[in-house]
Design an enzyme around this catalytic site. Sequence first.
Site, PDB file in Angstrom:
ATOM      1  N   THR A  59       0.833  -1.205   0.000  1.00 40.79           N
ATOM      2  CA  THR A  59       0.000   0.000   0.000  1.00 40.79           C
ATOM      3  C   THR A  59       0.866   1.253   0.000  1.00 40.79           C
ATOM      4  OG1 THR A  59      -1.588  -1.223   1.356  1.00 40.79           O
ATOM      5  CG2 THR A  59      -1.931   1.127   1.173  1.00 40.79           C
ATOM      6  N   ARG A  72       7.701  -2.726   2.751  1.00 39.67           N
ATOM      7  CA  ARG A  72       7.812  -2.840   4.218  1.00 39.67           C
ATOM      8  C   ARG A  72       8.085  -4.287   4.590  1.00 39.67           C
ATOM      9  NH1 ARG A  72       2.949   1.154   6.163  1.00 39.67           N
ATOM     10  NH2 ARG A  72       3.833   2.982   5.121  1.00 39.67           N
ATOM     11  N   SER A  99       6.176   3.428   8.850  1.00 42.25           N
ATOM     12  CA  SER A  99       5.017   4.151   9.343  1.00 42.25           C
ATOM     13  C   SER A  99       4.659   3.805  10.780  1.00 42.25           C
ATOM     14  CB  SER A  99       3.842   3.899   8.397  1.00 42.25           C
ATOM     15  OG  SER A  99       2.758   4.676   8.781  1.00 42.25           O
ATOM     16  N   HIS A 100       3.463   3.275  10.979  1.00 38.75           N
ATOM     17  CA  HIS A 100       2.939   2.997  12.313  1.00 38.75           C
ATOM     18  C   HIS A 100       3.391   1.645  12.839  1.00 38.75           C
ATOM     19  CE1 HIS A 100       0.561   1.438   9.116  1.00 38.75           C
ATOM     20  NE2 HIS A 100       0.088   0.516   9.926  1.00 38.75           N
ATOM     21  N   LYS A 156      10.235   3.864   0.493  1.00 33.88           N
ATOM     22  CA  LYS A 156       9.386   4.138  -0.664  1.00 33.88           C
ATOM     23  C   LYS A 156       9.966   5.304  -1.455  1.00 33.88           C
ATOM     24  CE  LYS A 156       5.982   7.133   1.551  1.00 33.88           C
ATOM     25  NZ  LYS A 156       4.560   7.444   1.665  1.00 33.88           N
ATOM     26  N   ASP A 165       1.935   9.273  14.214  1.00 38.49           N
ATOM     27  CA  ASP A 165       2.528   7.937  14.161  1.00 38.49           C
ATOM     28  C   ASP A 165       4.036   7.977  13.906  1.00 38.49           C
ATOM     29  OD1 ASP A 165       2.386   8.845  11.547  1.00 38.49           O
ATOM     30  OD2 ASP A 165       2.195   6.819  10.743  1.00 38.49           O
ATOM     31  N   ASP A 217       6.032   7.942  11.330  1.00 36.25           N
ATOM     32  CA  ASP A 217       6.623   8.861  10.343  1.00 36.25           C
ATOM     33  C   ASP A 217       5.853  10.172  10.227  1.00 36.25           C
ATOM     34  OD1 ASP A 217       4.458   7.513   9.200  1.00 36.25           O
ATOM     35  OD2 ASP A 217       5.251   7.720   7.176  1.00 36.25           O
ATOM     36  N   ASP A 245       2.664  10.984   9.495  1.00 41.66           N
ATOM     37  CA  ASP A 245       1.602  11.317   8.534  1.00 41.66           C
ATOM     38  C   ASP A 245       0.199  11.022   9.061  1.00 41.66           C
ATOM     39  OD1 ASP A 245       1.863   8.590   8.325  1.00 41.66           O
ATOM     40  OD2 ASP A 245       2.222   8.557   6.153  1.00 41.66           O
ATOM     41  N   ARG A 246       0.108  10.192  10.117  1.00 45.01           N
ATOM     42  CA  ARG A 246      -1.230   9.899  10.656  1.00 45.01           C
ATOM     43  C   ARG A 246      -1.566  10.833  11.818  1.00 45.01           C
ATOM     44  NH1 ARG A 246      -2.497   3.532  10.510  1.00 45.01           N
ATOM     45  NH2 ARG A 246      -1.735   3.175   8.395  1.00 45.01           N
ATOM     46  N   GLU A 284      -8.496   9.456   4.835  1.00 42.47           N
ATOM     47  CA  GLU A 284      -8.735   8.025   4.921  1.00 42.47           C
ATOM     48  C   GLU A 284      -9.106   7.666   6.345  1.00 42.47           C
ATOM     49  OE1 GLU A 284      -6.166   5.504   2.171  1.00 42.47           O
ATOM     50  OE2 GLU A 284      -4.756   6.874   3.094  1.00 42.47           O
ATOM     51  N   GLU A 285      -9.856   6.575   6.448  1.00 37.31           N
ATOM     52  CA  GLU A 285     -10.257   6.100   7.769  1.00 37.31           C
ATOM     53  C   GLU A 285      -9.051   5.690   8.607  1.00 37.31           C
ATOM     54  OE1 GLU A 285      -9.563   2.758   8.390  1.00 37.31           O
ATOM     55  OE2 GLU A 285      -8.836   2.603   6.339  1.00 37.31           O
ATOM     56  N   SER A 286      -7.931   5.371   7.942  1.00 34.75           N
ATOM     57  CA  SER A 286      -6.739   4.870   8.635  1.00 34.75           C
ATOM     58  C   SER A 286      -5.956   6.033   9.254  1.00 34.75           C
ATOM     59  CB  SER A 286      -5.875   4.079   7.670  1.00 34.75           C
ATOM     60  OG  SER A 286      -5.619   4.837   6.501  1.00 34.75           O
ATOM     61  N   LYS A 301      -0.362  12.398   3.448  1.00 33.77           N
ATOM     62  CA  LYS A 301      -1.209  12.781   4.572  1.00 33.77           C
ATOM     63  C   LYS A 301      -0.309  13.406   5.626  1.00 33.77           C
ATOM     64  CE  LYS A 301      -1.433   8.020   6.336  1.00 33.77           C
ATOM     65  NZ  LYS A 301      -0.951   7.177   5.237  1.00 33.77           N
ATOM     66  N   ARG A 349      -9.243  -6.566   7.500  1.00 40.01           N
ATOM     67  CA  ARG A 349      -9.924  -5.379   8.007  1.00 40.01           C
ATOM     68  C   ARG A 349     -11.404  -5.460   7.615  1.00 40.01           C
ATOM     69  NH1 ARG A 349      -5.547  -2.776   9.657  1.00 40.01           N
ATOM     70  NH2 ARG A 349      -3.858  -2.129   8.270  1.00 40.01           N
TER      71      ARG A 349
HETATM   72  C1  G16 Z   1      -0.623   3.523   4.432  1.00 39.87           C
HETATM   73  C2  G16 Z   1      -1.114   4.284   3.254  1.00 39.87           C
HETATM   74  C3  G16 Z   1      -2.534   4.717   3.485  1.00 39.87           C
HETATM   75  C4  G16 Z   1      -3.404   3.533   3.853  1.00 39.87           C
HETATM   76  C5  G16 Z   1      -2.798   2.840   5.050  1.00 39.87           C
HETATM   77  C6  G16 Z   1      -3.525   1.574   5.474  1.00 39.87           C
HETATM   78  O1  G16 Z   1      -0.527   4.379   5.517  1.00 39.87           O
HETATM   79  O2  G16 Z   1      -0.323   5.417   3.013  1.00 39.87           O
HETATM   80  O3  G16 Z   1      -2.980   5.329   2.330  1.00 39.87           O
HETATM   81  O4  G16 Z   1      -4.689   3.940   4.146  1.00 39.87           O
HETATM   82  O5  G16 Z   1      -1.487   2.484   4.745  1.00 39.87           O
HETATM   83  O6  G16 Z   1      -3.280   0.588   4.576  1.00 39.87           O
HETATM   84  P1  G16 Z   1      -3.669  -0.920   4.811  1.00 39.87           P
HETATM   85  O7  G16 Z   1      -5.112  -0.919   5.203  1.00 39.87           O
HETATM   86  O8  G16 Z   1      -3.392  -1.542   3.496  1.00 39.87           O
HETATM   87  O9  G16 Z   1      -2.808  -1.445   5.947  1.00 39.87           O
HETATM   88  P2  G16 Z   1       0.822   4.508   6.333  1.00 39.87           P
HETATM   89  O10 G16 Z   1       0.511   5.486   7.423  1.00 39.87           O
HETATM   90  O11 G16 Z   1       1.093   3.102   6.820  1.00 39.87           O
HETATM   91  O12 G16 Z   1       1.832   4.956   5.356  1.00 39.87           O
END
Ligand code: G16
Length: 544
Positions: free
Chosen positions: A18, A22, A113-114, A126, A278, A280, A282-283, A364-366, A377, A497
Amino acid sequence: MDPIIIPTQPIAGQRPGTSGLRKKVKVFEQPGYLENFVQAVFDTQPELSGGTLVVGGDGRYYNKTAIQTILRMAAANGVAHVLVGCDGILSTPAASCVIRKHRTQGGLILSASHNPGGPDADFGIKFNVGAGGPAPESVTNAIYERTRTIDRYRTLDAPDVDLQQLGRQRLDEMEIEVIDPVADYAELMETLFDFNAIHQLFNSGLFRMRFDAMHAVTGPYAVEILERRLGAEPGTVLNGEPLEDFGGGHPDPNLAHTQVLVAMTEGADALDFAAASDGDGDRNMILGKAFFVTPSDSLAVLAANAHHTPGYRNGIVGIARSMPTSQAADRVAEELGIDCYETPTGWKFFGNLLDAGRITLCGEESFGTGSDHVREKDGLWAVLFWLNLLAVRQQSVAEIVRDHWRRFGRNYYTRHDYEGVDAKAAEGLMEHLRERLPGLVGKPLGGLTVAYADDFAYQDPIDGSRAERQGIRIGLADGARIIFRLSGTGTEGATLRVYLERFEADPARQGHDTQEVMAQLISIARDIAQIESRTGRREPDVIT
Ligand code: G16
């Protein structure tokens, strides 16, 4: 200095997910693993030769080692100029900001990320393109294809670069500029939000907040912006020192991983506002006094109130949300008379819409919210946006959200995650659902009729590219939705999910507990996907 050509061979499994590649740190530590991927970027992005590259990461374990490898390879591949964050630090939105502001040819961002950090935890890399956003699928596919045939990489036999020293230095013919990771980003934030109004809010003595940086990258950014520039009391930023293992924590700003912060918003001495970001940066998670703002609601509230901020004073041109994100933002777009786009999960899908000027805000919901100010983000941006609203509207977080629900209706929303599920079992569950889809429409499901059932596909309105199999949607006649997806960011097994949404227009029925309101949908979802018999799980691991 002549570049050294090192023979290598393809290593399986380098397809970006995504958001980039990773994997466990141990996977990245295999000889040639990082090098193959980085060389594939240089081989497929010829404009980097002779161009400028941004490099930085979230400070997790392996960040500095990876940066030294990348710098040597960049020099050997003819990159002319590199901007690298001091000590290797750049939050993801700050990296996007630097890529754009300095008109570079792109950037390599190092983060998982998280996901947790440390020698036994996760790492990631990335490539972001010159517009500042994550590479679109056409680019990530090309990089992946190159990793499947790669047979050599280029590097230099050179000592490590000093990343502590701000300013310019050379690595062979390449110029390296070590930059303050916060400066460009903080300057951009000052143009978007009413810093005077927020300053007054902090000075009023009537408002208390805490920001949890979770020992991740946003610590230095939050201290500079919230405490130094905006005058929040010292100590406003919690866990502000970035640590390679995030202090052993899980830097994911949701209710499950920020329990200490959440507790500070409850009880007699509750904070007025709390937020977290989070690994990095962005969240974001937004909390009021005993009040959690869902990311989907946050996007809708920001869209409806954007005119209160200097950066969006003239209104917004459009909104986009990922498919599993609740439809709360759609209602705002409808009232504002602007377009609302539904894209697959992944920030990269917003890039074309932002570049084409079709949208101003997206989310996004995430726990991701952002705008056209960068192409990622942006956690702190969302926090500042909320602070700007609180300062201007002089209402609490809960009052602002409840007002919003009264006006637009409430989209009750929850996500249930089943983590570390056997990958084959998860694939089997999705396949079984796909097979059932055609027969579902018009049929009753737990007392409700199925209005539509499909596997979401998206055709990009700008370049026409198509993304298929982006999540199974089951829409019910009353507007409720159940969505199933497998995460694309995990590093172990599969994460299922399940996203659930139900709309309530009546203000008298908007104050209920979300899980109670969702009980029927939850049980429909468990039954139809055969979650327990296929995964062995009775309950989700994380509910947000
Ligand atoms: C990444 C993407 C987001 C996505 C999220 C969740 O976030 O940048 O666009 O919504 O993953 O993805 P998944 O549901 O596939 O785990 P981040 O913050 O991990 O870079």
